[in-house]
Design a protein around this motif. Structure first.
Motif, PDB file in Angstrom:
ATOM      1  N   SER A  15       0.837  -1.200   0.000  1.00 53.80           N
ATOM      2  CA  SER A  15       0.000   0.000   0.000  1.00 53.80           C
ATOM      3  C   SER A  15       0.874   1.253   0.000  1.00 53.80           C
ATOM      4  CB  SER A  15      -0.906   0.010   1.233  1.00 53.80           C
ATOM      5  OG  SER A  15      -0.133   0.242   2.400  1.00 53.80           O
ATOM      6  N   PRO A  16       0.339   2.358  -0.513  1.00 51.84           N
ATOM      7  CA  PRO A  16       1.093   3.618  -0.495  1.00 51.84           C
ATOM      8  C   PRO A  16       1.469   4.054   0.933  1.00 51.84           C
ATOM      9  CG  PRO A  16      -0.778   3.803  -1.984  1.00 51.84           C
ATOM     10  CD  PRO A  16      -0.924   2.498  -1.250  1.00 51.84           C
ATOM     11  N   GLN A  17       0.587   3.815   1.903  1.00 42.97           N
ATOM     12  CA  GLN A  17       0.871   4.209   3.286  1.00 42.97           C
ATOM     13  C   GLN A  17       2.064   3.434   3.847  1.00 42.97           C
ATOM     14  OE1 GLN A  17      -2.145   3.043   2.259  1.00 42.97           O
ATOM     15  NE2 GLN A  17      -3.378   4.908   2.250  1.00 42.97           N
ATOM     16  N   PHE A  18       2.094   2.134   3.601  1.00 38.99           N
ATOM     17  CA  PHE A  18       3.202   1.320   4.083  1.00 38.99           C
ATOM     18  C   PHE A  18       4.495   1.708   3.377  1.00 38.99           C
ATOM     19  CE2 PHE A  18       5.764  -2.652   3.667  1.00 38.99           C
ATOM     20  CZ  PHE A  18       6.221  -2.673   4.970  1.00 38.99           C
ATOM     21  N   ALA A  19       4.429   1.898   2.063  1.00 38.52           N
ATOM     22  CA  ALA A  19       5.621   2.287   1.304  1.00 38.52           C
ATOM     23  C   ALA A  19       6.183   3.604   1.822  1.00 38.52           C
ATOM     24  CB  ALA A  19       5.273   2.401  -0.182  1.00 38.52           C
ATOM     25  N   GLU A  20       5.323   4.563   2.097  1.00 41.46           N
ATOM     26  CA  GLU A  20       5.754   5.879   2.596  1.00 41.46           C
ATOM     27  C   GLU A  20       6.405   5.760   3.973  1.00 41.46           C
ATOM     28  OE1 GLU A  20       6.636   9.801   2.641  1.00 41.46           O
ATOM     29  OE2 GLU A  20       5.745   8.742   0.949  1.00 41.46           O
ATOM     30  N   GLU A  21       5.803   4.998   4.864  1.00 39.15           N
ATOM     31  CA  GLU A  21       6.351   4.846   6.221  1.00 39.15           C
ATOM     32  C   GLU A  21       7.690   4.100   6.193  1.00 39.15           C
ATOM     33  OE1 GLU A  21       6.518   5.519  10.292  1.00 39.15           O
ATOM     34  OE2 GLU A  21       5.216   6.387   8.768  1.00 39.15           O
ATOM     35  N   LEU A  22       7.785   3.055   5.396  1.00 43.83           N
ATOM     36  CA  LEU A  22       9.043   2.316   5.288  1.00 43.83           C
ATOM     37  C   LEU A  22      10.132   3.206   4.689  1.00 43.83           C
ATOM     38  CD1 LEU A  22      10.561  -0.329   5.677  1.00 43.83           C
ATOM     39  CD2 LEU A  22       9.767  -1.044   3.418  1.00 43.83           C
ATOM     40  N   HIS A  23       9.788   3.979   3.673  1.00 45.00           N
ATOM     41  CA  HIS A  23      10.740   4.911   3.061  1.00 45.00           C
ATOM     42  C   HIS A  23      11.232   5.916   4.094  1.00 45.00           C
ATOM     43  CE1 HIS A  23      11.927   8.531   0.739  1.00 45.00           C
ATOM     44  NE2 HIS A  23      12.498   7.625  -0.043  1.00 45.00           N
ATOM     45  N   LYS A  24      10.313   6.495   4.851  1.00 39.94           N
ATOM     46  CA  LYS A  24      10.677   7.493   5.855  1.00 39.94           C
ATOM     47  C   LYS A  24      11.625   6.912   6.902  1.00 39.94           C
ATOM     48  CE  LYS A  24       7.780   8.851   9.101  1.00 39.94           C
ATOM     49  NZ  LYS A  24       6.599   9.409   9.775  1.00 39.94           N
ATOM     50  N   LYS A  25      11.331   5.723   7.392  1.00 38.36           N
ATOM     51  CA  LYS A  25      12.182   5.084   8.403  1.00 38.36           C
ATOM     52  C   LYS A  25      13.545   4.715   7.822  1.00 38.36           C
ATOM     53  CE  LYS A  25       9.302   5.062  11.851  1.00 38.36           C
ATOM     54  NZ  LYS A  25       9.519   5.663  13.155  1.00 38.36           N
ATOM     55  N   MET A  26      13.568   4.247   6.581  1.00 42.46           N
ATOM     56  CA  MET A  26      14.824   3.859   5.948  1.00 42.46           C
ATOM     57  C   MET A  26      15.724   5.082   5.760  1.00 42.46           C
ATOM     58  SD  MET A  26      16.196   0.980   4.849  1.00 42.46           S
ATOM     59  CE  MET A  26      14.840  -0.102   4.440  1.00 42.46           C
ATOM     60  N   VAL A  27      15.168   6.188   5.284  1.00 43.47           N
ATOM     61  CA  VAL A  27      15.945   7.419   5.106  1.00 43.47           C
ATOM     62  C   VAL A  27      16.505   7.875   6.445  1.00 43.47           C
ATOM     63  CG1 VAL A  27      15.771   9.883   4.538  1.00 43.47           C
ATOM     64  CG2 VAL A  27      14.758   8.171   3.023  1.00 43.47           C
ATOM     65  N   SER A  28      15.684   7.839   7.479  1.00 45.99           N
ATOM     66  CA  SER A  28      16.132   8.236   8.812  1.00 45.99           C
ATOM     67  C   SER A  28      17.235   7.315   9.319  1.00 45.99           C
ATOM     68  CB  SER A  28      14.947   8.222   9.781  1.00 45.99           C
ATOM     69  OG  SER A  28      15.362   8.507  11.080  1.00 45.99           O
ATOM     70  N   PHE A  29      17.055   6.017   9.130  1.00 44.24           N
ATOM     71  CA  PHE A  29      18.035   5.029   9.586  1.00 44.24           C
ATOM     72  C   PHE A  29      19.384   5.240   8.905  1.00 44.24           C
ATOM     73  CE2 PHE A  29      19.917   0.729   9.059  1.00 44.24           C
ATOM     74  CZ  PHE A  29      20.167   0.458  10.391  1.00 44.24           C
ATOM     75  N   ILE A  30      19.367   5.402   7.586  1.00 46.12           N
ATOM     76  CA  ILE A  30      20.616   5.590   6.854  1.00 46.12           C
ATOM     77  C   ILE A  30      21.254   6.929   7.224  1.00 46.12           C
ATOM     78  CG2 ILE A  30      21.621   5.926   4.552  1.00 46.12           C
ATOM     79  CD1 ILE A  30      19.505   3.938   3.500  1.00 46.12           C
TER      80      ILE A  30
END
Length: 101
Positions: A15-30
């Motif tokens: 889903s777009p919501q899951f993709a957005e949240e995973l993207h946000k966390k990944m960017v923050s993590f990196i």
């Protein structure tokens, strides 16, 4: 020798919501990753590479022999479930909400 560097691809819908949240966390993590402790000499083992597109850049983080990284564990679980056709986005979203940014 080049076979060692072939990257397996797996495509599955989310889903777009899951993709957005995973993207946000990944960017923050990196972006906020801090390697702590004294690096030890590593022979063998495995590594995990996180990559994410941010604007027009590809951000990448390579961790050798990762232990205790919750985002790595979540990604491995998502891949395992995707291969078995058993995705549960609500479970992954709950885990993502507990990760620090």
């Amino acid at each position: 020798m080049s076979e060692r560097y072939n990257i397996e691809s797996l495509t599955f819908p989310v889903s777009p919501q899951f993709a957005e949240e995973l993207h946000k966390k990944m960017v923050s993590f990196i972006g906020n990753f801090k390697g702590k402790g004294v690096p030890r000499r590593i022979i063998g083992g495995h590594s995990v590479v996180f990559r994410n597109v941010v604007d027009d850049e590809v951000w990448s983080l390579n961790i050798r022999n990762p232990k205790g990284y919750p985002l790595k564990e979540l990604c491995m679980q998502i891949l395992t479930n995707a291969r078995a056709n058993e995705l549960d986005e609500s479970k992954y979203m709950a885990v993502l909400s507990t990760l620090e940014e």
